[in-house]
Design a protein around this motif. Structure first.
Motif, short mmCIF file in Angstrom:
data_model
loop_
_atom_site.label_atom_id
_atom_site.label_comp_id
_atom_site.label_asym_id
_atom_site.label_seq_id
_atom_site.Cartn_x
_atom_site.Cartn_y
_atom_site.Cartn_z
N PRO A 207 0.85 -1.10 0.08
CA PRO A 207 0.16 -0.01 0.02
C PRO A 207 0.78 1.50 0.02
O PRO A 207 1.78 1.29 0.94
CB PRO A 207 -0.76 -0.29 1.19
N PHE A 208 0.46 2.25 -0.82
CA PHE A 208 1.30 3.42 -0.84
C PHE A 208 0.52 4.50 0.07
O PHE A 208 1.15 5.50 -0.02
CB PHE A 208 1.53 3.96 -2.29
N SER A 209 -0.45 4.13 0.73
CA SER A 209 -1.02 4.99 1.74
C SER A 209 -1.74 4.17 2.88
O SER A 209 -2.04 3.11 2.71
CB SER A 209 -2.17 6.00 1.26
N VAL A 210 -1.68 4.81 4.06
CA VAL A 210 -2.32 3.97 5.15
C VAL A 210 -3.89 3.79 4.87
O VAL A 210 -4.37 2.75 5.53
CB VAL A 210 -2.30 4.62 6.54
N ARG A 211 -4.53 4.35 4.01
CA ARG A 211 -5.88 4.21 3.65
C ARG A 211 -6.31 3.38 2.42
O ARG A 211 -7.27 3.13 2.16
CB ARG A 211 -6.49 5.79 3.36
N THR A 212 -5.19 3.20 1.91
CA THR A 212 -5.31 2.06 0.65
C THR A 212 -5.54 0.64 0.98
O THR A 212 -4.93 0.11 1.77
CB THR A 212 -3.96 1.97 -0.15
N LYS A 227 -9.52 -2.06 -7.65
CA LYS A 227 -9.75 -0.43 -7.03
C LYS A 227 -11.21 0.00 -7.95
O LYS A 227 -11.99 0.44 -7.28
CB LYS A 227 -8.68 0.42 -7.04
#
Length: 313
Positions: A207-212, A227
């Motif tokens: 993941p490139f973000s904690v929200r991904t 996605k």
């Protein structure tokens, strides 16, 4: 492969035709996501040739191509491929347990490297096995000019004299797939790189973000990423939920109107019982446990008793 420069979390692979850069996590995730059972099913289909299966394996990744090179010296290709696939499945299962326990942990009080070391301490047989396979890793410094290996025994320097860039890498090579994978997982843990399971396809991704929560893999059937497919399903669920909620609100309003205008005919107690049942049905519908047709049946209003209003809907 070389871990000399991990500033961008890149690992350098020598694939025989030149250097290839890929993310440190790419091959580990690819291996854990490979459907070896699909390969096994092909091996039990006499209509599919050994050569075709071998080519399919090679296309997955250069590491797989190298791993099936011994097949050229085997008499029974099909039997060897079946054994190879079974071995890959065993490695995959073992590493999946390790990665799941180390990288997917919800614990935030320790680093991934700490969890990795704790895993090895608790699983001493696994630790001993990987210590043994890593003994088979060969390390050597190789020189590359313009991305091609410089081999002084074969080529004169003059062949490269007009190429400006000369680089040296400490290359680690092994014939053991476990060793290559374990080295990469070690580096992932050392750099505290998080992995996650896609909430749509269930496969690992970085993941490139904690929200991904969804990966960017494309479905061969739809050509859409997880996605994109998840967003489409969520939109459709929202539309369906809104449709059910609209029906619920319309029926509730109608029944409430009857009670208000003809309380002697339509008892409030009956209305409250119906409303509680209707509310539970709407919740089940929104959760996907009821179809719209089933919801429509449950939300059916009681039979009309006398004249209430000409405009009632």
């Amino acid at each position: 492969m070389s871990f000399d420069d991990l500033s961008d979390n890149m690992v350098i692979l020598d694939c025989g035709t030149g250097l290839v850069e890929e993310h440190l996590w790419d091959f580990s995730i690819l291996f854990l996501s490979t459907d070896f059972s699909a390969i096994a099913s092909k091996l039990h289909d006499d209509k599919i040739s050994d050569l075709q299966i071998q080519e399919d394996i090679k296309d997955i990744h250069p590491f797989f191509e190298f791993s099936v090179l011994p097949l050229a010296f085997e008499e029974d290709h099909r039997r060897w491929l079946i054994q190879w696939t079974e071995r890959m499945e065993r490695i995959q299962k073992e590493l999946d347990h390790m990665v799941g326990d180390v990288f997917l942990s919800c614990e935030k009080t320790s680093t991934i490297l700490q969890r990795f070391c704790r895993y090895l301490a608790k699983n001493k047989l696994i630790s001993a096995k990987y210590s043994k396979v890593t003994d088979q890793i060969k390390a050597e410094t190789l020189y590359y000019i313009g991305g091609n290996e410089f081999i002084p025994q074969l080529y004169a320097w003059e062949k490269y004299e007009n190429i400006a860039q000369l680089k040296s890498y400490l290359m680690l090579g092994t014939d053991e797939m476990e060793a290559a994978l374990f080295l990469m997982i070690q580096r992932l843990a050392e750099r505290n790189i998080e992995l996650r399971r896609c909430e749509f396809c269930g496969k690992y991704f970085h993941p490139f973000s904690v929200r991904t929560v969804y990966c960017d893999r494309k479905s061969p059937e739809t050509g859409k990423t997880c996605k994109e497919q998840a967003a489409k399903i969520k939109y459709e669920e929202k539309i369906a939920a809104d449709k059910g909620r609209t029906l619920y609100q319309r029926r509730t309003k109608t029944y409430s109107m009857r009670v208000a205008r003809s309380p002697a005919v339509y008892k409030k107690s009956d209305y409250l019982i119906w409303k509680n049942k209707a509310s539970d049905a709407l919740e089940a519908y929104t959760a996907g446990k009821l179809s719209y047709v089933q919801l429509d049946v449950i939300l059916a209003l009681p039979e009309r008793k006398g004249q209430v209003t000409a405009n009632e809907t």
